[in-house]
Design a protein around this motif. Structure first.
Motif, PDB file in Angstrom:
ATOM      1  N   GLU A 162       0.353  -1.390  -0.004  1.00  0.00           N
ATOM      2  CA  GLU A 162      -0.056   0.113   0.021  1.00  0.00           C
ATOM      3  C   GLU A 162       0.660   1.103  -0.505  1.00  0.00           C
ATOM      4  O   GLU A 162       0.306   2.342  -0.249  1.00  0.00           O
ATOM      5  N   VAL A 163       1.842   1.275   0.424  1.00  0.00           N
ATOM      6  CA  VAL A 163       2.801   2.697   0.846  1.00  0.00           C
ATOM      7  C   VAL A 163       4.142   1.997  -0.167  1.00  0.00           C
ATOM      8  O   VAL A 163       4.969   2.864   0.077  1.00  0.00           O
ATOM      9  N   ASP A 164       4.215   1.418  -0.804  1.00  0.00           N
ATOM     10  CA  ASP A 164       5.659   1.284  -1.959  1.00  0.00           C
ATOM     11  C   ASP A 164       5.658   2.340  -2.863  1.00  0.00           C
ATOM     12  O   ASP A 164       5.257   2.392  -3.329  1.00  0.00           O
ATOM     13  N   ASP A 165       6.709   2.088  -3.730  1.00  0.00           N
ATOM     14  CA  ASP A 165       7.249   3.514  -5.086  1.00  0.00           C
ATOM     15  C   ASP A 165       5.846   2.593  -6.297  1.00  0.00           C
ATOM     16  O   ASP A 165       5.534   4.055  -5.878  1.00  0.00           O
ATOM     17  N   THR A 166       5.790   1.895  -6.301  1.00  0.00           N
ATOM     18  CA  THR A 166       4.227   1.212  -7.162  1.00  0.00           C
ATOM     19  C   THR A 166       3.173   2.433  -6.121  1.00  0.00           C
ATOM     20  O   THR A 166       2.392   2.842  -7.512  1.00  0.00           O
ATOM     21  N   SER A 167       2.445   1.762  -5.639  1.00  0.00           N
ATOM     22  CA  SER A 167       1.414   2.800  -5.260  1.00  0.00           C
ATOM     23  C   SER A 167       1.474   4.183  -5.196  1.00  0.00           C
ATOM     24  O   SER A 167       0.679   4.891  -5.134  1.00  0.00           O
ATOM     25  N   PHE A 168       2.513   4.557  -4.012  1.00  0.00           N
ATOM     26  CA  PHE A 168       2.893   5.784  -4.085  1.00  0.00           C
ATOM     27  C   PHE A 168       2.451   6.713  -5.675  1.00  0.00           C
ATOM     28  O   PHE A 168       1.907   7.332  -5.269  1.00  0.00           O
ATOM     29  N   LEU A 169       3.382   6.221  -6.767  1.00  0.00           N
ATOM     30  CA  LEU A 169       3.590   6.969  -7.608  1.00  0.00           C
ATOM     31  C   LEU A 169       1.525   6.472  -8.769  1.00  0.00           C
ATOM     32  O   LEU A 169       1.650   7.858  -8.636  1.00  0.00           O
ATOM     33  N   THR A 170       1.312   5.722  -8.171  1.00  0.00           N
ATOM     34  CA  THR A 170      -0.356   5.873  -9.160  1.00  0.00           C
ATOM     35  C   THR A 170      -1.393   6.572  -7.805  1.00  0.00           C
ATOM     36  O   THR A 170      -2.310   7.354  -8.593  1.00  0.00           O
ATOM     37  N   ASN A 171      -0.841   6.946  -6.251  1.00  0.00           N
ATOM     38  CA  ASN A 171      -1.582   7.580  -5.662  1.00  0.00           C
ATOM     39  C   ASN A 171      -1.870   8.917  -6.264  1.00  0.00           C
ATOM     40  O   ASN A 171      -2.868   9.340  -6.120  1.00  0.00           O
ATOM     41  N   ARG A 172      -0.836   9.069  -6.293  1.00  0.00           N
ATOM     42  CA  ARG A 172      -0.520  10.610  -6.413  1.00  0.00           C
ATOM     43  C   ARG A 172      -0.903  10.990  -8.265  1.00  0.00           C
ATOM     44  O   ARG A 172      -1.457  12.158  -8.149  1.00  0.00           O
ATOM     45  N   LEU A 173      -0.846  10.338  -8.778  1.00  0.00           N
ATOM     46  CA  LEU A 173      -1.848   9.887  -9.780  1.00  0.00           C
ATOM     47  C   LEU A 173      -3.137  10.680 -10.298  1.00  0.00           C
ATOM     48  O   LEU A 173      -3.839  11.177 -10.704  1.00  0.00           O
ATOM     49  N   MET A 174      -3.735   9.581  -9.358  1.00  0.00           N
ATOM     50  CA  MET A 174      -5.461   9.662  -9.141  1.00  0.00           C
ATOM     51  C   MET A 174      -5.410  10.627  -8.301  1.00  0.00           C
ATOM     52  O   MET A 174      -6.336  11.068  -8.461  1.00  0.00           O
ATOM     53  N   ASP A 175      -4.370  11.524  -7.402  1.00  0.00           N
ATOM     54  CA  ASP A 175      -4.940  12.785  -6.776  1.00  0.00           C
ATOM     55  C   ASP A 175      -4.789  13.390  -7.553  1.00  0.00           C
ATOM     56  O   ASP A 175      -6.122  14.332  -7.244  1.00  0.00           O
ATOM     57  N   PHE A 176      -3.865  13.721  -8.454  1.00  0.00           N
ATOM     58  CA  PHE A 176      -3.675  14.743  -9.554  1.00  0.00           C
ATOM     59  C   PHE A 176      -5.411  15.183 -10.047  1.00  0.00           C
ATOM     60  O   PHE A 176      -5.692  16.166 -10.321  1.00  0.00           O
ATOM     61  N   ILE A 177      -5.087  13.970 -10.701  1.00  0.00           N
ATOM     62  CA  ILE A 177      -6.466  13.379 -11.827  1.00  0.00           C
ATOM     63  C   ILE A 177      -7.570  14.495 -11.023  1.00  0.00           C
ATOM     64  O   ILE A 177      -8.763  14.830 -11.721  1.00  0.00           O
ATOM     65  N   ALA A 178      -8.038  13.622  -9.629  1.00  0.00           N
ATOM     66  CA  ALA A 178      -9.341  14.463  -9.230  1.00  0.00           C
ATOM     67  C   ALA A 178      -9.085  15.680  -8.834  1.00  0.00           C
ATOM     68  O   ALA A 178     -10.514  16.322  -8.642  1.00  0.00           O
ATOM     69  N   GLU A 179      -8.410  16.420  -8.619  1.00  0.00           N
ATOM     70  CA  GLU A 179      -8.009  17.565  -8.785  1.00  0.00           C
ATOM     71  C   GLU A 179      -8.012  18.751  -9.687  1.00  0.00           C
ATOM     72  O   GLU A 179      -8.238  19.464 -10.151  1.00  0.00           O
ATOM     73  N   SER A 180      -7.854  17.842 -10.371  1.00  0.00           N
ATOM     74  CA  SER A 180      -7.921  18.282 -12.311  1.00  0.00           C
ATOM     75  C   SER A 180      -8.760  18.369 -12.863  1.00  0.00           C
ATOM     76  O   SER A 180     -10.015  18.061 -13.132  1.00  0.00           O
ATOM     77  N   GLY A 181      -9.480  20.229 -13.072  1.00  0.00           N
ATOM     78  CA  GLY A 181     -10.916  20.467 -13.664  1.00  0.00           C
ATOM     79  C   GLY A 181     -10.374  20.621 -15.114  1.00  0.00           C
ATOM     80  O   GLY A 181     -12.016  21.479 -15.763  1.00  0.00           O
ATOM     81  N   LYS A 182     -10.097  20.214 -15.715  1.00  0.00           N
ATOM     82  CA  LYS A 182      -9.511  20.210 -17.219  1.00  0.00           C
ATOM     83  C   LYS A 182      -8.986  19.179 -17.828  1.00  0.00           C
ATOM     84  O   LYS A 182      -8.271  18.549 -17.082  1.00  0.00           O
ATOM     85  N   PRO A 183      -9.271  18.744 -19.393  1.00  0.00           N
ATOM     86  CA  PRO A 183      -8.390  17.825 -19.832  1.00  0.00           C
ATOM     87  C   PRO A 183      -6.830  17.831 -19.999  1.00  0.00           C
ATOM     88  O   PRO A 183      -6.339  18.655 -19.186  1.00  0.00           O
ATOM     89  N   PHE A 184      -6.744  16.324 -18.565  1.00  0.00           N
ATOM     90  CA  PHE A 184      -5.164  16.252 -18.870  1.00  0.00           C
ATOM     91  C   PHE A 184      -4.372  15.367 -20.408  1.00  0.00           C
ATOM     92  O   PHE A 184      -5.101  14.354 -20.447  1.00  0.00           O
ATOM     93  N   ILE A 185      -2.950  15.537 -20.310  1.00  0.00           N
ATOM     94  CA  ILE A 185      -2.315  14.821 -20.009  1.00  0.00           C
ATOM     95  C   ILE A 185      -1.520  14.268 -19.404  1.00  0.00           C
ATOM     96  O   ILE A 185      -0.010  14.973 -19.270  1.00  0.00           O
ATOM     97  N   ALA A 186      -1.730  13.175 -18.332  1.00  0.00           N
ATOM     98  CA  ALA A 186      -0.377  12.016 -18.085  1.00  0.00           C
ATOM     99  C   ALA A 186       0.704  11.146 -18.218  1.00  0.00           C
ATOM    100  O   ALA A 186      -0.031  10.109 -19.139  1.00  0.00           O
ATOM    101  N   HIS A 187       1.695  11.808 -17.514  1.00  0.00           N
ATOM    102  CA  HIS A 187       2.555  10.185 -18.175  1.00  0.00           C
ATOM    103  C   HIS A 187       3.283   9.874 -16.765  1.00  0.00           C
ATOM    104  O   HIS A 187       4.022  10.397 -16.135  1.00  0.00           O
TER     105      HIS A 187
END
Length: 507
Positions: A184-209
């Protein structure tokens, strides 16, 4: 931009192409990627254009072959004059963001002499905005671990492989030692969680790598993925009896096998442990991506998000007694590609599998075309849009191509051992369904009859019966290089009436 597509561009580092259960792999289970393939298109013969990470990602992000972008090694600067998908998307108003790394060595002519990016090859792709940038130094993750109360090694580079106490598998342990951190806290989970946090807060179309390290080494997985696959049950290794016998195939291979860092361990239990954990890391990535896909559906973004899943290169994992990625073997270059196109035009192709040869240079043109951006002339690849819409392109390549630049400015051992100059440490490869031809700048060529020898053990380059085949494939390789010489301005002519511009397709 309200009607613009979102793009989620995912790379999982060092993922061999056959390691998807959707392709019938005998052991690896990837249910979430399988489900993505059922709603998208799975490209069965997809190849990287270079190794290792830096050169491969330069091709992936610019759409250019190594012969043109010339970032041939980890640390070779990527010329600032080349554009990339992030810069082109930004022209349309997108804000391309990064979670992970792009391994882009910055052009020193564009940087202040004191720039920190001139002291690491792991710089960010120009035009992309790092939100959580992690590479060798996983600072965002380790800082977060500390705040959450977890212990972190003094040298944070070792956090990726920080194993729990106990006995390792080859020393008598029941299973491979797990990562000290829970999944739940390793590097893979950390990055995917940060990605979802970003998308959830974004109010416009996104391009995320989303650029995930795993299943790249260190081969240490959190529980339960460390024990998900039995080391004794993993498929065997495609190799000759000894690494000395393997090295008889070619002088370059003999040299590579003399380097302990790249030679597979002779301890069979250790090698099987590495392979089992490699598979476990794949299944962990699959589970994490399943959470991302579920989030996109729940948040209402699934039907407006183009998803691209691929890798930068493969992994030898003991085949031909090699570890890592190098040389000319398919294991280092064949990688997965799944694209889910949410557009109505792509509905008919969902769940299909493509047998045509595709390459990483095709990804940039594909993403740009689907968001309505112009495809730069520099791109050596072509858009995969016809396949995504269930159409056969009017013309398409008949083979895959890649290059390997094995020079090392900091180490001249290959030059001395093989009697080469630094600039002669290169090879070019062309392969189709029947044959693979490998051309070296100043070493003997190789030819493999893939129908008789799919595992690439027998070099038939000196067999008189294959001389017509040698000539054919050498000419094909020469024609390919000529056809893909750098052409940024070659479609323009300055005339009395001003510049005349006439772009043309590569093939």
């Amino acid at each position: 931009m309200a009607d613009k597509l979102n793009i989620l561009f995912i790379t999982a580092d060092q993922w061999r192409g056959e390691c998807l259960s959707a392709l019938g792999h005998e052991m690896v289970k990837t249910p979430n990627l399988d489900a993505l393939a059922k709603e998208g298109v799975l490209f069965k013969r997809h190849y990287a254009n270079a190794v290792p990470c830096g050169p491969s990602r330069a091709s992936l992000h610019t759409g250019m072959y190594l012969q043109n972008h010339r970032s041939g090694t980890n640390g070779t600067p990527l010329d600032a004059r080349h554009t990339n998908w992030a810069k082109e998307a930004a022209r349309l108003g997108y804000d391309p963001v990064l979670f992970g790394y792009t391994d882009t060595s910055q052009d020193p002519r564009e940087e202040d002499p004191e720039s920190p990016w001139l002291r690491t090859y792991e710089g960010p792709l120009p035009g992309i905005r790092p939100v959580a940038m992690m590479g060798t130094w996983p600072t965002p993750w380790t800082d977060w671990l500390k705040r959450e109360g977890y212990e972190v090694p003094d040298d944070i580079r070792y956090a990726y492989g920080h194993r729990a106490h106990g006995m390792e598998y080859e020393d008598g342990g029941a299973v491979p030692r797990p990562l000290v951190y829970p999944k739940e806290v390793d590097d893979t989970s950390f990055l995917t969680n940060r990605l979802m946090d970003f998308i959830a807060e974004s109010g416009k179309p996104f391009i995320a790598h989303l650029s995930l390290l795993r299943p790249h080494p260190p081969f240490v997985a959190p529980e339960p993925f460390n024990a998900m696959y039995d080391p004794e049950a993993v498929p065997g290794f495609k190799r000759k009896a000894t690494h000395e016998a393997e090295g008889e195939q070619h002088p370059w291979l003999r040299h590579q096998l003399s380097r302990k860092l790249y030679r597979a361990p002779e301890n069979e239990k250790k090698l099987r442990r590495l392979k089992a954990v490699y598979y476990g890391l794949m299944s962990e990535v699959d589970e994490a991506l399943g959470r991302v896909f579920a989030f996109l559906k729940k948040s209402g973004r699934w039907d407006n998000t183009l998803i691209v899943f691929t890798s930068d290169h493969g992994e030898q994992m003991g085949d031909h007694w090699l570890l890592g990625k190098c040389g000319y073997f398919d294991a280092s270059y064949r990688i997965p590609l799944i694209i889910r196109d949410p557009r109505e035009e792509a509905y008919a192709a969902r769940g299909t599998q493509v047998d045509r040869f595709t390459e990483n240079v095709d990804i940039m043109p594909t993403m740009l075309e689907l968001i309505g951006a112009e495809i730069p002339v520099q791109c050596d690849g072509a858009s995969l849009r016809p396949f995504l819409e269930g159409r056969e392109p009017a013309t398409w390549r008949r083979e895959a191509h890649w290059e390997f630049d094995f020079r090392d400015p900091a180490n001249d051992s290959a030059e001395k051992r093989l009697n080469l100059t630094m600039h002669q440490c290169t090879m070019n490869i062309i392969r189709d369904e029947k044959f693979k031809y490998v051309h070296f700048t100043k070493l003997p060529p190789l030819l493999f009859d893939l129908e008789k020898d799919p595992d690439e053990f027998t070099n038939v380059a000196t067999d008189p019966a294959y001389l017509p085949v040698m000539l054919d494939y050498a000419q094909r390789l020469l024609s390919w290089r000529m056809n893909h010489d750098e052409q940024t301005l070659t479609h323009i002519s300055i005339t009395d009436g001003g510049p005349v511009v006439r772009p043309a397709a590569r093939y």
